[in-house]
Design a protein around this motif. Structure first.
Motif, PDB file in Angstrom:
ATOM      1  N   GLY A  28      37.074  24.481  43.232  1.00  0.00           N
ATOM      2  CA  GLY A  28      38.422  24.877  43.660  1.00  0.00           C
ATOM      3  C   GLY A  28      38.309  25.747  44.897  1.00  0.00           C
ATOM      4  O   GLY A  28      37.424  25.560  45.740  1.00  0.00           O
ATOM      5  N   GLY A  29      39.223  26.747  44.977  1.00  0.00           N
ATOM      6  CA  GLY A  29      39.224  27.628  46.140  1.00  0.00           C
ATOM      7  C   GLY A  29      37.869  28.289  46.373  1.00  0.00           C
ATOM      8  O   GLY A  29      37.286  28.191  47.448  1.00  0.00           O
ATOM      9  N   MET A  30      37.350  28.948  45.334  1.00  0.00           N
ATOM     10  CA  MET A  30      36.123  29.728  45.545  1.00  0.00           C
ATOM     11  C   MET A  30      34.870  28.855  45.479  1.00  0.00           C
ATOM     12  O   MET A  30      33.916  29.086  46.230  1.00  0.00           O
ATOM     13  CB  MET A  30      36.051  30.855  44.502  1.00  0.00           C
ATOM     14  N   ASP A  66      34.195  18.966  38.578  1.00  0.00           N
ATOM     15  CA  ASP A  66      35.486  19.650  38.437  1.00  0.00           C
ATOM     16  C   ASP A  66      36.353  18.795  37.515  1.00  0.00           C
ATOM     17  O   ASP A  66      36.319  17.555  37.596  1.00  0.00           O
ATOM     18  CB  ASP A  66      36.161  19.815  39.817  1.00  0.00           C
ATOM     19  N   THR A 124      35.031  28.610  37.965  1.00  0.00           N
ATOM     20  CA  THR A 124      36.201  28.097  37.233  1.00  0.00           C
ATOM     21  C   THR A 124      37.046  29.298  36.801  1.00  0.00           C
ATOM     22  O   THR A 124      36.602  30.447  36.931  1.00  0.00           O
ATOM     23  CB  THR A 124      35.709  27.335  35.984  1.00  0.00           C
ATOM     24  N   PRO A 125      38.240  29.069  36.230  1.00  0.00           N
ATOM     25  CA  PRO A 125      39.030  30.205  35.740  1.00  0.00           C
ATOM     26  C   PRO A 125      38.230  31.070  34.752  1.00  0.00           C
ATOM     27  O   PRO A 125      37.324  30.585  34.056  1.00  0.00           O
ATOM     28  CB  PRO A 125      40.232  29.531  35.081  1.00  0.00           C
ATOM     29  N   ASN A 126      38.615  32.346  34.683  1.00  0.00           N
ATOM     30  CA  ASN A 126      37.789  33.355  34.014  1.00  0.00           C
ATOM     31  C   ASN A 126      37.498  33.080  32.532  1.00  0.00           C
ATOM     32  O   ASN A 126      36.440  33.437  32.037  1.00  0.00           O
ATOM     33  CB  ASN A 126      38.480  34.721  34.138  1.00  0.00           C
ATOM     34  N   HIS A 145      34.213  30.971  31.770  1.00  0.00           N
ATOM     35  CA  HIS A 145      32.871  31.376  32.212  1.00  0.00           C
ATOM     36  C   HIS A 145      31.870  31.450  31.061  1.00  0.00           C
ATOM     37  O   HIS A 145      30.739  30.992  31.173  1.00  0.00           O
ATOM     38  CB  HIS A 145      32.929  32.732  32.917  1.00  0.00           C
ATOM     39  N   GLU A 197      30.879  33.413  38.917  1.00  0.00           N
ATOM     40  CA  GLU A 197      31.893  34.151  39.667  1.00  0.00           C
ATOM     41  C   GLU A 197      32.394  35.346  38.849  1.00  0.00           C
ATOM     42  O   GLU A 197      32.253  35.413  37.648  1.00  0.00           O
ATOM     43  CB  GLU A 197      33.066  33.224  40.050  1.00  0.00           C
ATOM     44  N   LYS A 198      32.970  36.281  39.564  1.00  0.00           N
ATOM     45  CA  LYS A 198      33.585  37.459  38.938  1.00  0.00           C
ATOM     46  C   LYS A 198      34.996  37.116  38.526  1.00  0.00           C
ATOM     47  O   LYS A 198      35.571  36.211  39.144  1.00  0.00           O
ATOM     48  CB  LYS A 198      33.582  38.661  39.875  1.00  0.00           C
ATOM     49  N   ASN A 236      30.359  39.833  45.343  1.00  0.00           N
ATOM     50  CA  ASN A 236      30.098  39.698  46.779  1.00  0.00           C
ATOM     51  C   ASN A 236      30.591  40.868  47.613  1.00  0.00           C
ATOM     52  O   ASN A 236      30.121  41.080  48.726  1.00  0.00           O
ATOM     53  CB  ASN A 236      30.732  38.401  47.307  1.00  0.00           C
ATOM     54  N   TRP A 295      46.713  29.796  37.145  1.00  0.00           N
ATOM     55  CA  TRP A 295      46.086  30.421  35.963  1.00  0.00           C
ATOM     56  C   TRP A 295      46.040  31.943  36.064  1.00  0.00           C
ATOM     57  O   TRP A 295      45.969  32.623  35.038  1.00  0.00           O
ATOM     58  CB  TRP A 295      44.698  29.828  35.716  1.00  0.00           C
ATOM     59  N   ARG A 296      46.094  32.510  37.258  1.00  0.00           N
ATOM     60  CA  ARG A 296      46.030  33.973  37.412  1.00  0.00           C
ATOM     61  C   ARG A 296      47.263  34.692  36.832  1.00  0.00           C
ATOM     62  O   ARG A 296      47.270  35.904  36.703  1.00  0.00           O
ATOM     63  CB  ARG A 296      45.884  34.337  38.888  1.00  0.00           C
TER      64      ARG A 296
HETATM   65  P1  NAD Z   1      40.875  27.698  41.563  1.00  0.00           P
HETATM   66  O1  NAD Z   1      41.965  27.453  40.599  1.00  0.00           O
HETATM   67  O2  NAD Z   1      41.136  27.534  43.018  1.00  0.00           O
HETATM   68  O3  NAD Z   1      39.616  26.775  41.225  1.00  0.00           O
HETATM   69  C1  NAD Z   1      39.118  26.604  39.917  1.00  0.00           C
HETATM   70  C2  NAD Z   1      38.621  25.170  39.801  1.00  0.00           C
HETATM   71  O4  NAD Z   1      37.969  25.013  38.550  1.00  0.00           O
HETATM   72  C3  NAD Z   1      39.760  24.139  39.862  1.00  0.00           C
HETATM   73  O5  NAD Z   1      39.459  23.148  40.825  1.00  0.00           O
HETATM   74  C4  NAD Z   1      39.780  23.557  38.440  1.00  0.00           C
HETATM   75  O6  NAD Z   1      40.171  22.194  38.402  1.00  0.00           O
HETATM   76  C5  NAD Z   1      38.347  23.755  37.999  1.00  0.00           C
HETATM   77  N1  NAD Z   1      38.112  23.846  36.569  1.00  0.00           N
HETATM   78  C6  NAD Z   1      38.869  24.478  35.630  1.00  0.00           C
HETATM   79  N2  NAD Z   1      38.263  24.418  34.430  1.00  0.00           N
HETATM   80  C7  NAD Z   1      37.110  23.741  34.608  1.00  0.00           C
HETATM   81  C8  NAD Z   1      36.049  23.358  33.744  1.00  0.00           C
HETATM   82  N3  NAD Z   1      36.050  23.695  32.451  1.00  0.00           N
HETATM   83  N4  NAD Z   1      35.030  22.664  34.278  1.00  0.00           N
HETATM   84  C9  NAD Z   1      35.016  22.299  35.574  1.00  0.00           C
HETATM   85  N5  NAD Z   1      35.990  22.629  36.444  1.00  0.00           N
HETATM   86  C10 NAD Z   1      37.012  23.353  35.965  1.00  0.00           C
HETATM   87  O7  NAD Z   1      40.362  29.158  41.258  1.00  0.00           O
HETATM   88  P2  NAD Z   1      39.459  30.044  42.219  1.00  0.00           P
HETATM   89  O8  NAD Z   1      40.316  30.934  43.017  1.00  0.00           O
HETATM   90  O9  NAD Z   1      38.466  29.198  42.904  1.00  0.00           O
HETATM   91  O10 NAD Z   1      38.721  30.975  41.138  1.00  0.00           O
HETATM   92  C11 NAD Z   1      37.616  30.494  40.413  1.00  0.00           C
HETATM   93  C12 NAD Z   1      36.742  31.686  40.016  1.00  0.00           C
HETATM   94  O11 NAD Z   1      36.275  32.308  41.212  1.00  0.00           O
HETATM   95  C13 NAD Z   1      37.485  32.760  39.241  1.00  0.00           C
HETATM   96  O12 NAD Z   1      36.634  33.319  38.276  1.00  0.00           O
HETATM   97  C14 NAD Z   1      37.840  33.801  40.303  1.00  0.00           C
HETATM   98  O13 NAD Z   1      37.985  35.103  39.791  1.00  0.00           O
HETATM   99  C15 NAD Z   1      36.635  33.689  41.210  1.00  0.00           C
HETATM  100  N6  NAD Z   1      36.911  34.109  42.601  1.00  0.00           N
HETATM  101  C16 NAD Z   1      36.043  34.962  43.186  1.00  0.00           C
HETATM  102  C17 NAD Z   1      36.265  35.405  44.474  1.00  0.00           C
HETATM  103  C18 NAD Z   1      35.278  36.351  45.103  1.00  0.00           C
HETATM  104  O14 NAD Z   1      35.562  36.896  46.164  1.00  0.00           O
HETATM  105  N7  NAD Z   1      34.123  36.553  44.508  1.00  0.00           N
HETATM  106  C19 NAD Z   1      37.383  34.949  45.187  1.00  0.00           C
HETATM  107  C20 NAD Z   1      38.244  34.045  44.569  1.00  0.00           C
HETATM  108  C21 NAD Z   1      37.989  33.630  43.265  1.00  0.00           C
END
Ligand code: NAD
Length: 344
Positions: free
Chosen positions: A12-14, A37, A73-75, A78, A95-96, A124, A163-164
């Protein structure tokens, strides 16, 4: 040098930010083989980058060419993903926030210990340049002994994404941004916490907190105010730091800011009373001109390796992790204390 073959779980995003913006900095050490994913749409986007597309977690874990996985993935997912990956003999970058609570983290750490695989959390923001300046000031006392640390991030866009917003996924700002700011604080101040008070905000009407303020007192006398907001249409400085001989402001991630420090000049005139509103004050008058000087913030660099270089060295050369699991655990304990300290 043999690169570590990675599969990314959650593109996803991260997850995609790791793949395209962080991991390539270490391309001799880290090689992304493929992604998994649950979203077909994200899989399609990933396939356009010549990644192998795994269609299940099992497929990732059975692939013997994969040495490590990134969990992004969502928290709430993990813990299960990390435990399965560790049991399958993979090293894990997670991820955190590492998990939803201390109990979940302990379950992961137990398996990491049993399997002997590396488990490292992507905190990070220990490498953020603004944090490194604060760390430099704390260690080298350019404004004297730092006795008050105010660390804030403030946005005006509410809670992003889907999800947040939900408790069951570990949404809310304390787990999202709080974990970064608290990790920075505990990485900085090496002292036991004496007292914690806190308040969470629910201005947006979500079931999760959309911000919080916490006041933390350390045994060594340092006080910290940590604040996260999502309804701040104009914001306070990213860092406001009070030392015994000066005050520093870092306005933002662009590192704009300054330090006002005691000049050390002799024969300084006492500050003159000023008109303040409809009253008079000497206490709140600015110091006389020769008493202080305004100087630039110092430059600062991390004396520790970047995240993935360190991860590589932990796995291949038994190096010390920059982000240690016991530190991550202390932050999770503090987060639980903050949740407890809050009266809604
Ligand atoms: P997001 O919703 O953009 O991406 C999550 C992805 O995980 C989605 O594409 C979703 O389809 C997929 N997913 C969900 N459940 C899954 C599973 N069981 N198996 C495989 N794929 C699955 O969310 P995000 O913003 O990328 O956040 C993801 C994690 O990264 C979170 O824990 C968030 O806290 C962390 N994060 C960290 C930072 C940082 O600076 N360190 C920044 C943003 C997000």
């Amino acid at each position: 040098m043999t690169a570590i073959n990675f599969a990314v779980i959650g593109y996803g995003g991260m997850g995609s930010y790791h793949v395209h913006n962080i991991m390539p900095n270490e391309n001799e050490r880290i090689h992304v083989v493929g992604t998994y994913d649950v979203s077909g749409e994200r899989q399609k986007i990933s396939s356009q980058h010549n990644h192998k597309i795994y269609t299940s977690l099992e497929e990732v874990l059975l692939d013997e060419t994969i040495e490590a996985v990134l969990i992004a993935t969502p928290n709430d997912s993990h813990k299960e993903l990390a435990i399965q990956a560790l049991q399958a003999g993979k090293h894990v970058v997670c991820e955190k926030p590492v998990a939803m609570n201390v109990e979940e983290l302990d379950a992961i750490l137990k398996v990491a210990k049993e399997t002997g695989q590396t488990f490292m959390v992507h905190q990070n923001r220990r490498w953020d340049p603004d944090f490194l300046i604060t760390r430099e000031l704390y260690k080298n006392q350019q404004i004297g002994d730092l006795f008050q640390i105010e660390s804030r991030v403030q946005g005006a866009n509410g809670i992003p994404g889907d999800w947040r917003h939900e408790l069951k996924h570990g949404g809310g700002m304390l787990l999202d941004w709080g974990v970064h700011l608290l990790d920075q604080l505990l990485f900085l101040v090496d002292s036991r916490i004496e007292k914690v008070s806190a308040d969470l905000s629910y201005i947006l009407g979500d079931e999760v907190d959309d911000g919080f303020i916490t006041y933390i007192i350390f045994e060594n006398g340092v006080r910290a105010i940590i604040e996260v907001g999502t309804t701040n249409y104009t914001k306070l400085p990213r860092w406001y730091l009070k030392g015994t001989q000066g005050t520093a402001i870092i306005h933002d991630w662009d590192l704009s800011g300054e330090m006002v420090i005691e000049s050390g000049k002799k024969d300084i005139q006492a500050p003159k009373p000023i008109q303040a509103g409809v009253g008079l004050t000497k206490t709140m008058a600015p110091p006389s001109e020769e008493a202080t000087e305004t100087v630039s913030l110092p430059q600062a660099f991390a004396e520790y390796d970047p995240f993935y270089k360190n991860f590589y060295n932990v796995v291949r050369n038994q190096a010390e992790p920059v982000v240690k699991n016991e530190e991550v655990r202390k932050v999770m304990v503090l987060i639980e204390e903050i949740f407890k300290a809050v009266k809604r």
